[in-house]
Design an enzyme around this catalytic site. Structure first.
Site, mmCIF file in Angstrom:
data_model
loop_
_atom_site.group_PDB
_atom_site.id
_atom_site.type_symbol
_atom_site.label_atom_id
_atom_site.label_comp_id
_atom_site.label_asym_id
_atom_site.label_seq_id
_atom_site.Cartn_x
_atom_site.Cartn_y
_atom_site.Cartn_z
ATOM 1 N N HIS A 81 -14.933 24.718 -12.088
ATOM 2 C CA HIS A 81 -13.582 24.453 -12.578
ATOM 3 C C HIS A 81 -12.829 25.769 -12.729
ATOM 4 O O HIS A 81 -13.336 26.720 -13.335
ATOM 5 C CB HIS A 81 -13.621 23.735 -13.929
ATOM 6 C CG HIS A 81 -12.257 23.390 -14.451
ATOM 7 N ND1 HIS A 81 -11.536 22.304 -13.979
ATOM 8 C CD2 HIS A 81 -11.457 23.991 -15.372
ATOM 9 C CE1 HIS A 81 -10.374 22.248 -14.604
ATOM 10 N NE2 HIS A 81 -10.290 23.269 -15.450
ATOM 11 N N SER A 82 -11.626 25.839 -12.164
ATOM 12 C CA SER A 82 -10.762 27.002 -12.270
ATOM 13 C C SER A 82 -11.469 28.236 -11.686
ATOM 14 O O SER A 82 -11.815 28.242 -10.515
ATOM 15 C CB SER A 82 -10.333 27.201 -13.722
ATOM 16 O OG SER A 82 -9.155 27.965 -13.806
#
Length: 291
Positions: free
Chosen positions: A108-109
């Protein structure tokens, strides 16, 4: 009183890489599962964000969260501030831990960018068994390099994290936690913001991308741009939430889509594991970060 920025303490003495990178890893556990899902954190994040994923994803999938230096049991280790050395060392740890076979990656990210770089590093080493790449809340790699959040003052950085929804359910607790983690967060932001994509052949595995309706860091078009990074298919799911939607109300939908994709790889039915209810309560939102 302003927070004094101090570099983390000296790194600990050298040790077998897998001991530090994959907390809770037991001999013969993840290695024996039909499929391993290696999970990478966002900037400043810890493996706790992936708590409960094993029960949701089924018995044939072993979730292996990655612990980066500067947090948790590795608190006294200096965090990385450059992407490629970090990806190289994680790839080496995966090989040594015998995890670089029949595996999928989720990030994520910042974790999505790191997952991609680890996938490329493992491919260069001849470990071409990546089954699926999941990227969440992240622009495509060639779109990085347009932010400078690491240079913000402590007060401005706190405000940015708050505006992105990254302080969790309790703003007071989240702010206190963030104050302790500012050096690690700045190192991770440096890793992202100084990253420059090096053109390489697309990956051979299929991909799934996740974006959120109120995410200014990774808006829908910049997540869709991951499509050119695979020779296979790319499924793009646009979910409700802010930059940290994986900790919010969209958590069940995110896990459901991941489970369905992994079920295709393990020849399982797409439904939940027998011991996992179809609906699980959304976890209490913990402090989150940015990149």
């Amino acid at each position: 009183m302003p927070i004094t920025e101090r570099p983390p303490g000296p790194a600990t003495a050298p040790r077998p890489p897998a001991v530090g990178w994959f907390p809770g890893l037991t001999p013969g556990g993840a290695q024996a599962a039909p499929l391993r899902l290696i999970c990478f954190p966002y900037a400043g994040g810890t493996p706790s964000v992936y708590r409960g994923w094993d029960a949701r994803l089924g018995a044939d999938v072993h979730v292996v969260p990655v612990l980066l230096p500067g947090r948790g049991r590795r608190l006294r280790e200096r965090p990385y501030s450059a992407m490629r050395p970090l990806a190289r060392d994680i790839a080496e740890a995966l090989v040594q831990a015998e995890l670089a076979h029949d595996y999928a990656l989720f990030g994520h990210s910042m974790g999505a960018l790191l997952a991609y770089e680890v996938a490329c590093e493992l491919r260069e080493r001849g470990h071409g068994t990546l089954r699926h790449l999941f990227v969440s809340g992240s622009r495509a790699p060639h779109l990085y390099g347009d932010r400078d959040d690491r240079t913000l003052s402590d007060a401005d950085l706190r405000q940015l994290v708050r505006a992105l929804g990254g302080l969790g359910d309790d703003d007071t607790v989240g702010s206190a936690y963030l104050d302790r983690r500012l050096p690690v967060l700045r190192a991770d932001l440096t890793t992202c913001e100084e990253y420059r994509w090096v053109p390489r052949a697309p990956l051979d595995c299929p991909m799934t991308a996740f974006s959120a309706t109120r995410d200014p860091i990774a808006p829908r078009p910049s997540v869709e741009a991951w499509r050119s990074y695979t020779r296979g298919s790319l499924l793009h799911h646009h979910l409700e939430g802010d930059h940290f939607f994986l900790n919010g109300l969209s958590w069940p939908a995110l896990l459901r889509e991941i489970r369905n994709e992994l079920a295709r790889l393990t020849d399982e039915p797409g439904g939940p594991a027998p011991d996992a209810p179809d609906r699980l309560p959304t976890p209490k939102r913990e402090p989150s970060w940015i990149c």
